[in-house]
Design a protein around this motif. Structure first.
Motif, mmCIF file in Angstrom:
data_model
loop_
_atom_site.group_PDB
_atom_site.id
_atom_site.type_symbol
_atom_site.label_atom_id
_atom_site.label_comp_id
_atom_site.label_asym_id
_atom_site.label_seq_id
_atom_site.Cartn_x
_atom_site.Cartn_y
_atom_site.Cartn_z
ATOM 1 N N PHE A 19 -3.637 5.262 -0.712
ATOM 2 C CA PHE A 19 -4.599 4.189 -0.475
ATOM 3 C C PHE A 19 -4.957 4.088 1.010
ATOM 4 O O PHE A 19 -6.129 3.909 1.373
ATOM 5 C CB PHE A 19 -4.017 2.853 -0.970
ATOM 6 C CG PHE A 19 -4.967 1.702 -0.903
ATOM 7 C CD1 PHE A 19 -5.974 1.547 -1.843
ATOM 8 C CD2 PHE A 19 -4.871 0.759 0.114
ATOM 9 C CE1 PHE A 19 -6.856 0.493 -1.782
ATOM 10 C CE2 PHE A 19 -5.751 -0.303 0.183
ATOM 11 C CZ PHE A 19 -6.751 -0.444 -0.764
ATOM 12 N N VAL A 20 -3.944 4.225 1.879
ATOM 13 C CA VAL A 20 -4.209 4.171 3.328
ATOM 14 C C VAL A 20 -5.135 5.323 3.729
ATOM 15 O O VAL A 20 -6.072 5.150 4.529
ATOM 16 C CB VAL A 20 -2.885 4.212 4.117
ATOM 17 C CG1 VAL A 20 -3.143 4.311 5.614
ATOM 18 C CG2 VAL A 20 -2.032 2.987 3.818
ATOM 19 N N TYR B 202 -7.493 -0.573 -6.300
ATOM 20 C CA TYR B 202 -7.818 0.834 -6.024
ATOM 21 C C TYR B 202 -9.186 0.889 -5.345
ATOM 22 O O TYR B 202 -9.980 -0.062 -5.383
ATOM 23 C CB TYR B 202 -7.809 1.673 -7.312
ATOM 24 C CG TYR B 202 -8.857 1.284 -8.316
ATOM 25 C CD1 TYR B 202 -10.086 1.954 -8.376
ATOM 26 C CD2 TYR B 202 -8.619 0.255 -9.223
ATOM 27 C CE1 TYR B 202 -11.043 1.605 -9.301
ATOM 28 C CE2 TYR B 202 -9.579 -0.104 -10.152
ATOM 29 C CZ TYR B 202 -10.791 0.567 -10.186
ATOM 30 O OH TYR B 202 -11.757 0.223 -11.095
ATOM 31 N N ILE C 143 -0.689 -7.152 4.604
ATOM 32 C CA ILE C 143 -0.583 -5.772 4.093
ATOM 33 C C ILE C 143 0.790 -5.212 4.459
ATOM 34 O O ILE C 143 1.210 -5.285 5.612
ATOM 35 C CB ILE C 143 -1.707 -4.888 4.670
ATOM 36 C CG1 ILE C 143 -3.070 -5.530 4.401
ATOM 37 C CG2 ILE C 143 -1.671 -3.498 4.051
ATOM 38 C CD1 ILE C 143 -4.228 -4.842 5.081
ATOM 39 N N THR D 75 3.860 -1.933 3.691
ATOM 40 C CA THR D 75 4.188 -0.568 3.256
ATOM 41 C C THR D 75 5.694 -0.380 3.407
ATOM 42 O O THR D 75 6.383 -1.267 3.915
ATOM 43 C CB THR D 75 3.404 0.478 4.063
ATOM 44 O OG1 THR D 75 3.573 1.763 3.439
ATOM 45 C CG2 THR D 75 3.851 0.548 5.497
ATOM 46 N N ALA E 282 -1.586 -1.551 -4.064
ATOM 47 C CA ALA E 282 -2.817 -0.814 -3.746
ATOM 48 C C ALA E 282 -2.498 0.677 -3.738
ATOM 49 O O ALA E 282 -1.712 1.150 -2.899
ATOM 50 C CB ALA E 282 -3.356 -1.256 -2.383
ATOM 51 N N THR E 283 -3.064 1.408 -4.696
ATOM 52 C CA THR E 283 -2.780 2.839 -4.822
ATOM 53 C C THR E 283 -3.979 3.561 -5.428
ATOM 54 O O THR E 283 -4.808 2.964 -6.110
ATOM 55 C CB THR E 283 -1.535 3.064 -5.701
ATOM 56 O OG1 THR E 283 -1.257 4.461 -5.788
ATOM 57 C CG2 THR E 283 -1.733 2.500 -7.095
ATOM 58 N N CYS F 157 0.842 -1.211 0.000
ATOM 59 C CA CYS F 157 0.000 0.000 0.000
ATOM 60 C C CYS F 157 0.873 1.254 0.000
ATOM 61 O O CYS F 157 1.931 1.297 0.649
ATOM 62 C CB CYS F 157 -0.896 0.027 1.232
ATOM 63 S SG CYS F 157 -1.970 -1.402 1.387
ATOM 64 N N ASP F 158 0.406 2.290 -0.688
ATOM 65 C CA ASP F 158 1.042 3.608 -0.584
ATOM 66 C C ASP F 158 0.179 4.505 0.308
ATOM 67 O O ASP F 158 -0.875 4.109 0.807
ATOM 68 C CB ASP F 158 1.265 4.214 -1.977
ATOM 69 C CG ASP F 158 -0.039 4.542 -2.665
ATOM 70 O OD1 ASP F 158 -1.098 4.066 -2.205
ATOM 71 O OD2 ASP F 158 0.002 5.271 -3.672
#
Length: 295
Positions: A34-35, A139, A60, A62, A119-120, A30-31
């Protein structure tokens, strides 16, 4: 609509697992965007939401660069920063802080060796990853999560890789040739060794035969047991043959003769004493009694 979305997601996940070797539990990188989207739309807990979209268990991740970027954005992103700190840290060897886009592209690389789902919410980053084989993109749209369909480039790459697997490379072809040569030489050696062994075996047999003949001449002949021959039936257990022809009269006469002989044999012969002998014995007995009395 919800059923169609789930079918589409399952088809995409099946494509990545079959063609690029993705395995459960799936890794999601995740970036910060997305968070922040998850926190703003109250999509919590994030792991269950992602597991529902992918249809399997999820881990998940990061990076430190993403955390540093969220920290630099100020207090408005403090809640998303705290949520990102709870995630697992993917390895990025950056001494100086880089942007989240550059960091994630370096972690993914050219072939995505760690098999990450990215995930972005960044549209440019999503387009970029569609041109890299084996990089699925997730997304968010309002309070729902979506998995993008595999691009045409990814489909073509999967077809080409399958065709390459069917054909041998030059290195494999050379290795196969060398293996065949070794096999041929081993078979020749084995056949030559087998012929030598057969010759030795024949010579040993001949020596054994000569030794046996010599021993037979020296030793005496042993008694050989004769095999029992099949004997005829017991004559007592066999029935007598019947006389053929019209010999009823003769047979009747023979039967009468046999019966007479049997009757004669059955009669008991008793010894008969003569009268003269009995009288003489009586006289002797009386004379003995008289003599005893006179004495």
């Amino acid at each position: 609509m919800r059923v169609k979305k789930q079918k589409r997601h399952r088809r995409a996940v099946r494509f990545y697992t079959a063609c690029f070797g993705f395995r459960e539990p799936f890794k999601v990188l995740c970036d910060g965007t997305f968070v922040h989207h998850l926190i703003a739309n109250r999509i919590t807990p994030a792991d269950t939401a992602l597991a529902n979209t992918l249809g399997a268990a999820v881990k998940i991740f990061t990076t430190r660069c993403v955390l540093a970027e969220l920290r630099s954005l100020g207090d408005s992103y403090s809640e998303s920063l705290n949520a990102a700190r709870c995630l697992l840290a993917a390895r990025c060897d950056h001494e100086n802080r880089k942007s989240a886009v550059a960091c994630i592209t370096e972690v993914i690389g050219e072939n995505n060796p760690e098999h990450f789902f990215v995930a972005t919410q960044d549209a440019e980053l999503r387009k970029k990853f569609q041109e890299i084989p084996g990089v699925p993109v997730i997304y968010g749209l309002r309070n729902a999560l979506f998995l993008e369909r595999p691009s045409t480039f990814q489909h073509e790459f999967a077809k080409n890789s399958e065709e390459q697997r069917l054909h041998m490379t030059e290195l494999e072809y050379k290795m196969l040739k060398a293996k065949k040569k070794r096999k041929a030489t081993d078979e020749e050696r084995y056949s030559s060794d087998a012929n030598e062994d057969n010759e030795d075996h024949i010579l040993k047999r001949q020596d054994l035969k000569t030794n046996v003949k010599r021993n037979r001449i020296d030793t005496k002949d042993k008694v050989q047991f004769k095999r029992k021959k099949a004997k005829g039936p017991n004559p007592l257990s066999c029935k007598k043959k019947k006389m053929q022809g019209n010999k009823d009269g003769a047979s009747l006469e023979e039967r009468s003769v046999d019966n007479s002989t049997r009757n004669r044999s059955r009669k008991r012969k008793r010894p008969r004493k003569n009268k003269k002998t009995t009288e003489a014995i009586a006289k002797r007995y009386m004379a003995d009694l008289r003599s005893q009395r006179n004495s």
